[in-house]
Design a protein around this motif. Structure first.
Motif, PDB file in Angstrom:
ATOM      1  N   LEU A 134       0.843  -1.150  -0.156  1.00 61.27           N
ATOM      2  CA  LEU A 134      -0.023  -0.163  -0.117  1.00 61.27           C
ATOM      3  C   LEU A 134       0.884   1.370  -0.045  1.00 61.27           C
ATOM      4  CD1 LEU A 134      -3.021   1.107   0.362  1.00 61.27           C
ATOM      5  CD2 LEU A 134      -2.476   1.067   2.730  1.00 61.27           C
ATOM      6  N   GLY A 135       0.360   2.336  -0.586  1.00 60.65           N
ATOM      7  CA  GLY A 135       1.074   3.352  -0.701  1.00 60.65           C
ATOM      8  C   GLY A 135       0.407   4.655  -1.506  1.00 60.65           C
ATOM      9  N   PHE A 136       0.839   5.411  -2.130  1.00 65.48           N
ATOM     10  CA  PHE A 136       0.139   6.537  -2.807  1.00 65.48           C
ATOM     11  C   PHE A 136       1.324   6.931  -4.235  1.00 65.48           C
ATOM     12  CE2 PHE A 136       2.408   8.702   0.538  1.00 65.48           C
ATOM     13  CZ  PHE A 136       3.131   9.546  -0.059  1.00 65.48           C
ATOM     14  N   GLY A 137       0.592   7.500  -4.971  1.00 63.79           N
ATOM     15  CA  GLY A 137       1.244   7.976  -6.360  1.00 63.79           C
ATOM     16  C   GLY A 137       0.869   9.741  -6.299  1.00 63.79           C
ATOM     17  N   PHE A 138       1.640  10.512  -6.584  1.00 60.56           N
ATOM     18  CA  PHE A 138       1.255  11.828  -6.913  1.00 60.56           C
ATOM     19  C   PHE A 138       1.661  12.249  -8.064  1.00 60.56           C
ATOM     20  CE2 PHE A 138       5.626  12.076  -4.900  1.00 60.56           C
ATOM     21  CZ  PHE A 138       6.363  12.954  -5.824  1.00 60.56           C
ATOM     22  N   ASN A 139       0.913  13.291  -8.501  1.00 60.17           N
ATOM     23  CA  ASN A 139       1.310  14.081  -9.902  1.00 60.17           C
ATOM     24  C   ASN A 139       2.310  14.991  -9.464  1.00 60.17           C
ATOM     25  OD1 ASN A 139       0.780  16.033 -11.965  1.00 60.17           O
ATOM     26  ND2 ASN A 139      -0.639  14.494 -12.662  1.00 60.17           N
ATOM     27  N   CYS A 249       7.175   6.680   4.424  1.00 63.01           N
ATOM     28  CA  CYS A 249       8.347   6.515   5.318  1.00 63.01           C
ATOM     29  C   CYS A 249       7.897   6.032   6.520  1.00 63.01           C
ATOM     30  CB  CYS A 249       8.879   7.846   5.486  1.00 63.01           C
ATOM     31  SG  CYS A 249       7.742   9.090   6.318  1.00 63.01           S
ATOM     32  N   GLU A 250       6.702   6.120   7.176  1.00 66.37           N
ATOM     33  CA  GLU A 250       6.419   5.684   8.463  1.00 66.37           C
ATOM     34  C   GLU A 250       6.345   4.002   8.487  1.00 66.37           C
ATOM     35  OE1 GLU A 250       3.971   9.684   7.966  1.00 66.37           O
ATOM     36  OE2 GLU A 250       4.661   7.605   6.806  1.00 66.37           O
ATOM     37  N   GLY A 251       6.075   3.556   7.166  1.00 64.53           N
ATOM     38  CA  GLY A 251       5.739   2.035   7.033  1.00 64.53           C
ATOM     39  C   GLY A 251       4.478   2.160   6.673  1.00 64.53           C
ATOM     40  N   THR A 252       4.214   0.708   6.006  1.00 63.54           N
ATOM     41  CA  THR A 252       2.854   0.538   5.249  1.00 63.54           C
ATOM     42  C   THR A 252       2.492  -0.930   5.521  1.00 63.54           C
ATOM     43  OG1 THR A 252       1.965   1.261   3.303  1.00 63.54           O
ATOM     44  CG2 THR A 252       3.837   0.196   3.119  1.00 63.54           C
ATOM     45  N   LEU A 315       7.635  -2.618   5.943  1.00 66.00           N
ATOM     46  CA  LEU A 315       6.449  -3.044   5.898  1.00 66.00           C
ATOM     47  C   LEU A 315       6.045  -3.392   7.322  1.00 66.00           C
ATOM     48  CD1 LEU A 315       6.305  -5.431   2.898  1.00 66.00           C
ATOM     49  CD2 LEU A 315       5.407  -3.311   2.959  1.00 66.00           C
ATOM     50  N   ILE A 316       4.722  -3.434   7.807  1.00 68.68           N
ATOM     51  CA  ILE A 316       4.185  -3.539   9.164  1.00 68.68           C
ATOM     52  C   ILE A 316       4.012  -5.287   9.092  1.00 68.68           C
ATOM     53  CG2 ILE A 316       3.191  -1.386   9.579  1.00 68.68           C
ATOM     54  CD1 ILE A 316       0.338  -2.579   9.026  1.00 68.68           C
ATOM     55  N   ASN A 317       3.888  -5.603  10.213  1.00 68.36           N
ATOM     56  CA  ASN A 317       3.456  -7.252  10.278  1.00 68.36           C
ATOM     57  C   ASN A 317       2.053  -7.118  10.259  1.00 68.36           C
ATOM     58  OD1 ASN A 317       6.027  -8.242  10.123  1.00 68.36           O
ATOM     59  ND2 ASN A 317       6.056  -7.689  12.539  1.00 68.36           N
ATOM     60  N   TYR A 318       1.277  -7.095   9.088  1.00 67.91           N
ATOM     61  CA  TYR A 318      -0.050  -6.951   8.943  1.00 67.91           C
ATOM     62  C   TYR A 318      -0.879  -7.953   9.489  1.00 67.91           C
ATOM     63  CZ  TYR A 318      -4.333  -5.389   6.518  1.00 67.91           C
ATOM     64  OH  TYR A 318      -5.665  -4.834   6.117  1.00 67.91           O
ATOM     65  N   ASP A 319      -1.984  -7.851  10.240  1.00 65.90           N
ATOM     66  CA  ASP A 319      -2.569  -8.901  10.899  1.00 65.90           C
ATOM     67  C   ASP A 319      -3.786  -9.459  10.329  1.00 65.90           C
ATOM     68  OD1 ASP A 319      -3.865 -10.670  12.710  1.00 65.90           O
ATOM     69  OD2 ASP A 319      -3.511  -9.526  14.554  1.00 65.90           O
ATOM     70  N   PHE A 320      -3.533 -10.280   9.232  1.00 69.17           N
ATOM     71  CA  PHE A 320      -4.546 -10.410   8.251  1.00 69.17           C
ATOM     72  C   PHE A 320      -5.722 -11.136   8.993  1.00 69.17           C
ATOM     73  CE2 PHE A 320      -0.818 -10.063   5.609  1.00 69.17           C
ATOM     74  CZ  PHE A 320      -1.401  -9.325   4.426  1.00 69.17           C
TER      75      PHE A 320
END
Length: 345
Positions: A134-139, A249-252, A315-320
């Motif tokens: 996950l993240g983002f895209g900027f113009n 930068c914080e993680g995702t 990356l975070i340890n996403y808890d699925f």
């Protein structure tokens, strides 16, 4: 919680490519496929399977949350056979609620551990078919015109100069946006996470239905920033649009895109045939030509050169398991509707 150790175990090592040889066959019945990725990839998958097997595919493309809602609405009279693609959280919820059924593919032994972790978490009712961060895209043109630094972090999206210039999907319809909701909570804690989402709301121009739509909007300059899975922004960067993908930068968080067989499928044998085929390197190699750059789940599948380098991200340890549970997902969506979406701009 699941570990991201699989990323450090050679997931991004050079993988052997596999040629796709489609052999026409006599008609063998039908298959109703609910597809949760981009239209071009959906068509490539359904067309190739139909050509190879002779099984006529009726394909419908919707966002993951919409497919989940459709399965729930049709549970007393199932119309779909297989649900291919889309973030894993709604697949897990569907599994928990008995909307999908158990299946163990002979191809399981060829899959990355993270794909099998999804299968185990779903009690054999869903399997991982790809991964994406996950993240983002900027113009880049829009950001330059605003005279602000290039956004690199989640916190940067709260800049007042971005008012009404950020897009993200609605988590009720989009697995991407639900992944954002769950990611922010795991990064910041629930209270601070919701405070962040409330602050971000001031900058949101619209909550789209599709999770990938904000990437296209950003590529066209219709919005300065689109919050998406990073591979969806890469699609437009590859074709030369002024969009820059970002891993915050914080993680995702990240997704494990999944596949499930519908409980009560009318064409069960054909659903199993598609399931097995979709896990092969040949089938998974159809992604890149369809401009889809996720990381495939079969160890022998080629990783597109354009795919985001997830092993280089925080990356975070996403808890699925937790965030894919019916109770938690419903609770968070209701809270988001009440505390975030309902706020005035």
């Amino acid at each position: 919680m699941q570990s991201k150790s699989w990323l450090k175990a050679g997931l991004f090592a050079a993988l052997a490519t596999a040629a796709f040889a489609a052999t026409p066959a006599r008609a063998q019945g039908a298959l109703v496929m609910y597809c949760g990725v981009q239209e071009e990839w959906c068509r490539a998958m359904s067309g190739a399977f139909e050509k190879e097997t002779g099984i006529k595919v009726a394909m419908t493309r919707k966002s993951a949350g919409e497919i989940y809602a459709q399965l729930k609405a049709e549970s007393s009279n199932p119309r779909g056979d297989v649900w291919w693609g889309g973030t894993g959280d709604p697949h897990l919820q569907a599994a928990e609620e008995g909307l999908t059924q158990e299946y163990e593919s002979p191809k399981n032994k060829e899959l990355h551990p993270w794909a099998l972790d999804q299968w185990k978490a779903a009690k054999q009712r869903s399997v991982g078919i790809y991964a994406g961060a996950l993240g983002f895209g900027f113009n880049t043109d829009q950001i330059k015109a605003k005279g602000i630094p290039e956004p690199k972090c989640w916190a940067d999206l709260l800049n007042a100069r971005l008012k009404d210039d950020v897009q993200v999907a609605d988590p009720n319809s989009s697995g991407t946006a639900y992944n954002l909701l769950a990611t922010v909570i795991q990064l910041m804690g629930e209270d601070k996470g919701f405070e962040y989402l409330k602050a971000l709301h001031k900058n949101i121009s619209q909550y789209t239905k599709s999770g990938a739509a904000p990437a296209k909007a950003a590529s066209l300059g219709e919005t300065a920033v689109g919050i998406v899975f990073i591979h969806d922004a890469v699609v437009f960067a590859v074709q030369g649009d002024p969009i820059k993908p970002v891993a915050p930068c914080e993680g995702t968080g990240y997704e494990i895109g999944s596949m499930s067989i519908v409980k009560g499928a009318r064409n069960l044998d054909n659903a199993k045939k598609f399931y097995d085929w979709a896990l092969t390197p040949a089938a998974q190699a159809l992604a890149a030509p369809a401009k889809s750059y996720q990381v495939p789940s079969n160890k022998a599948s080629p990783v597109p050169a354009q795919s985001p380098k997830m092993d280089q991200m925080k990356l975070i340890n996403y808890d699925f398991v937790k965030y894919g549970s019916s109770a938690e997902r419903n609770r968070l969506l209701a809270k988001w509707d009440k505390e975030v979406k309902a706020l005035p701009k």
